[in-house]
Motif scaffolding. Structure first.
Motif, short mmCIF file in Angstrom:
data_model
loop_
_atom_site.label_atom_id
_atom_site.label_comp_id
_atom_site.label_asym_id
_atom_site.label_seq_id
_atom_site.Cartn_x
_atom_site.Cartn_y
_atom_site.Cartn_z
N ASP A 6 0.81 -1.22 0.00
CA ASP A 6 0.00 0.00 0.00
C ASP A 6 0.84 1.27 0.00
O ASP A 6 0.33 2.36 0.12
CB ASP A 6 -0.97 0.00 1.18
CG ASP A 6 -0.29 0.19 2.53
OD1 ASP A 6 0.94 0.00 2.61
OD2 ASP A 6 -0.99 0.51 3.50
N ARG A 7 2.16 1.11 -0.15
CA ARG A 7 3.04 2.28 -0.11
C ARG A 7 4.31 2.01 -0.90
O ARG A 7 4.61 0.88 -1.28
CB ARG A 7 3.39 2.61 1.33
CG ARG A 7 4.30 1.57 1.96
CD ARG A 7 4.36 1.68 3.44
NE ARG A 7 3.12 1.16 3.98
CZ ARG A 7 2.76 1.19 5.24
NH1 ARG A 7 3.55 1.72 6.13
NH2 ARG A 7 1.61 0.72 5.65
N ARG A 18 8.29 8.20 2.25
CA ARG A 18 7.21 7.23 2.16
C ARG A 18 6.00 7.89 1.54
O ARG A 18 5.60 8.99 1.92
CB ARG A 18 6.84 6.70 3.55
CG ARG A 18 5.72 5.65 3.49
CD ARG A 18 5.24 5.27 4.86
NE ARG A 18 4.60 6.46 5.45
CZ ARG A 18 4.42 6.63 6.74
NH1 ARG A 18 4.83 5.74 7.61
NH2 ARG A 18 3.82 7.72 7.20
N PHE A 20 2.07 6.74 0.46
CA PHE A 20 1.01 5.74 0.37
C PHE A 20 0.35 5.86 -1.00
O PHE A 20 0.17 6.98 -1.51
CB PHE A 20 -0.04 5.95 1.47
CG PHE A 20 0.45 5.58 2.84
CD1 PHE A 20 0.41 4.26 3.26
CD2 PHE A 20 0.95 6.55 3.69
CE1 PHE A 20 0.88 3.91 4.52
CE2 PHE A 20 1.40 6.21 4.96
CZ PHE A 20 1.37 4.89 5.37
N HIS A 21 -0.03 4.75 -1.58
CA HIS A 21 -0.71 4.79 -2.88
C HIS A 21 -1.92 5.72 -2.83
O HIS A 21 -2.20 6.43 -3.78
CB HIS A 21 -1.16 3.39 -3.30
CG HIS A 21 -0.02 2.47 -3.57
ND1 HIS A 21 -0.15 1.11 -3.48
CD2 HIS A 21 1.27 2.69 -3.92
CE1 HIS A 21 1.00 0.53 -3.77
NE2 HIS A 21 1.88 1.47 -4.03
N GLU A 23 -2.32 8.42 -1.37
CA GLU A 23 -1.94 9.84 -1.41
C GLU A 23 -1.69 10.34 -2.83
O GLU A 23 -1.70 11.54 -3.08
CB GLU A 23 -0.64 10.07 -0.64
CG GLU A 23 -0.72 9.93 0.84
CD GLU A 23 0.65 10.20 1.44
OE1 GLU A 23 0.91 11.37 1.80
OE2 GLU A 23 1.45 9.25 1.53
#
Length: 116
Positions: A6-7, A18, A20-21, A23
């Protein structure tokens, strides 16, 4: 959900950040680089071409909509003609990608010419 899925970590000037998808709003090609436009954060210049990122991001969440753009489907707010809207940003919907993009959504009501 597996935390690794997920990131991702993106090189940003002097460190890996980092991301996250969820975002990621959209990606925009710029020659052999691309801009990663993020929710509530400044965009990041990524030292990879869009095609490489396309292969590395989950196809269920991201899709190519133009030779120069890829969008996070969760952030699409409106589709009008050949234009996709994410917030106030207008993103072109290229003809070769149109059918595949529209197939990812369920449309209610009818507008002449929306589906072929």
């Amino acid at each position: 959900m597996d935390f690794k899925k997920d990131r991702l970590f993106v090189w940003n000037k002097d460190s890996y950040d980092r991301v996250f998808h969820a975002e990621i709003l959209w990606l925009e090609a710029s020659r052999n680089y691309c801009y990663m436009h993020l929710k509530d954060r400044p965009k990041i210049l990524v030292g990879l071409p869009l095609l490489t990122l396309e292969k590395g991001l989950p196809a269920g969440l991201f899709t190519r909509v133009h030779r120069g753009y890829m969008v996070n489907l969760e952030h699409v707010e409106r589709v009008r003609g050949n234009t996709i809207y994410i917030g106030k940003q207008e993103i072109p919907l290229g003809q070769p990608y149109r059918e595949g993009f529209l197939a990812r959504f369920h449309f209610l009501g009818s507008v002449k010419g929306l589906h072929k």
